[in-house]
Design an enzyme around this catalytic site. Structure first.
Site, PDB file in Angstrom:
ATOM      1  N   ARG A  31      -3.511 -10.181   4.886  1.00  0.00           N
ATOM      2  CA  ARG A  31      -4.018 -10.216   3.500  1.00  0.00           C
ATOM      3  C   ARG A  31      -2.922  -9.667   2.595  1.00  0.00           C
ATOM      4  NH1 ARG A  31      -6.971  -6.734   0.035  1.00  0.00           N
ATOM      5  NH2 ARG A  31      -8.515  -7.834  -1.267  1.00  0.00           N
ATOM      6  N   LYS A  57       0.817  -1.208   0.000  1.00  0.00           N
ATOM      7  CA  LYS A  57       0.000   0.000   0.000  1.00  0.00           C
ATOM      8  C   LYS A  57       0.856   1.267   0.000  1.00  0.00           C
ATOM      9  CE  LYS A  57      -4.343  -1.893   1.650  1.00  0.00           C
ATOM     10  NZ  LYS A  57      -5.417  -1.877   2.673  1.00  0.00           N
TER      11      LYS A  57
END
Length: 287
Positions: free
Chosen positions: A268, A234
């Site tokens: 995840r 991210k």
């Protein structure tokens, strides 16, 4: 309130979650959830698998690489993304999901905020729903209760379209914690079993770099329930070292290390093989 807190804490000490008929333990280390994106615009290009052959190949590779769960999504929710119609989401998802489910026995979750899509996915044998909106669709909680499936509830400030436009909190830990506790309680009131509920602080979903770091540093304070951490590749990593998305594996593994030490239930990730190796070595060192 003290009785509820004690019950929640006792559930947490069991270190297991239920996804449909699967009971998964995270006593030793977090479970690894592999990300399979059925979109053409997800923020990490390498994760895009928009056709049946590519998606099935990717899912099978995740199994080989040691994934515990596969999470399939057909709507990009990256910052600035536009929503797709339910019909388009289902058009992308259902044929690929059917092909994957026929070949793979691993627990599968579907990343959707639409109960109509979730219902069809559950009919194809999905084990859980990963809802970034934490049940904004009023039919989602009753559906998950009826189907006795796993349910992941995520915190997000605003919507994917505008969530990164000046996000602000008086206390990000307190506000995320209260929100997730409330949504989980509402799910239980609707009949979802406590053992089926996982919470996600929503790294990158309406948070600044400082908010993201604060949440990861204090992950245990977010909830006594099983926690999923989704920090893979991210933008907060790039904010630290100016790295591009395809050069953020090291930063992703640093976040996985935080999840490990915080006793999170699930990580995840895009990079299943590297994450499994990282966790296995870390667990072996700890002994």
């Amino acid at each position: 309130m003290k009785q509820m807190d004690l019950k929640t804490k006792n559930r947490s000490n069991l270190k297991s979650i239920a996804l449909g008929s699967h009971n998964l333990s995270y006593q030793r280390q977090p479970l690894v959830m592999g990300i399979l994106n059925l979109t053409s615009d997800s923020f990490y290009a390498e994760s895009r698998t928009p056709d049946i052959a590519t998606a099935l190949s990717g899912a099978l590779l995740m199994c080989t690489d040691g994934a515990d769960i596969i999470d399939i999504g057909a709507e990009s929710t990256r910052p600035g993304s536009k929503p797709v119609s339910v019909a388009e989401e289902q058009k992308r998802l259902l044929p690929i999901l059917e092909a994957i489910r026929s070949e793979i026995d691993l627990p599968i979750t579907v990343d959707t905020r639409h109960a109509a899509t979730a219902k069809l996915a559950l009919g194809l044998g999905v084990d859980g729903i990963n809802d970034i909106s934490a049940g904004s669709d009023p039919e989602m909680f009753p559906l998950c209760a009826d189907k006795k499936c796993g349910l992941i509830l995520m915190h997000m400030q605003n919507s994917p379209t505008d969530m990164q436009v000046a996000p602000s909190y008086s206390s990000v830990i307190d506000e995320v914690s209260v929100y997730l506790a409330h949504r989980a309680s509402e799910a239980e009131k609707a009949g979802v079993s406590a053992e089926q509920i996982i919470v996600d602080p929503g790294i990158g979903f309406g948070k600044t770099l400082e908010h993201n770091l604060e949440l990861m540093k204090n992950l245990k304070a977010v909830s006594q329930r099983p926690i999923l951490l989704g920090a893979s590749r991210k933008s907060f990593i790039g904010m630290i070292d100016n790295s591009a998305t395809d050069n953020r594996l090291g930063g992703s593994l640093a976040a996985v290390g935080t999840a490990y030490h915080s006793e999170a239930a699930i990580v995840r990730v895009h990079d299943v093989q590297e994450t499994v190796q990282f966790l296995n070595v870390l667990s072996s060192i700890k002994g």
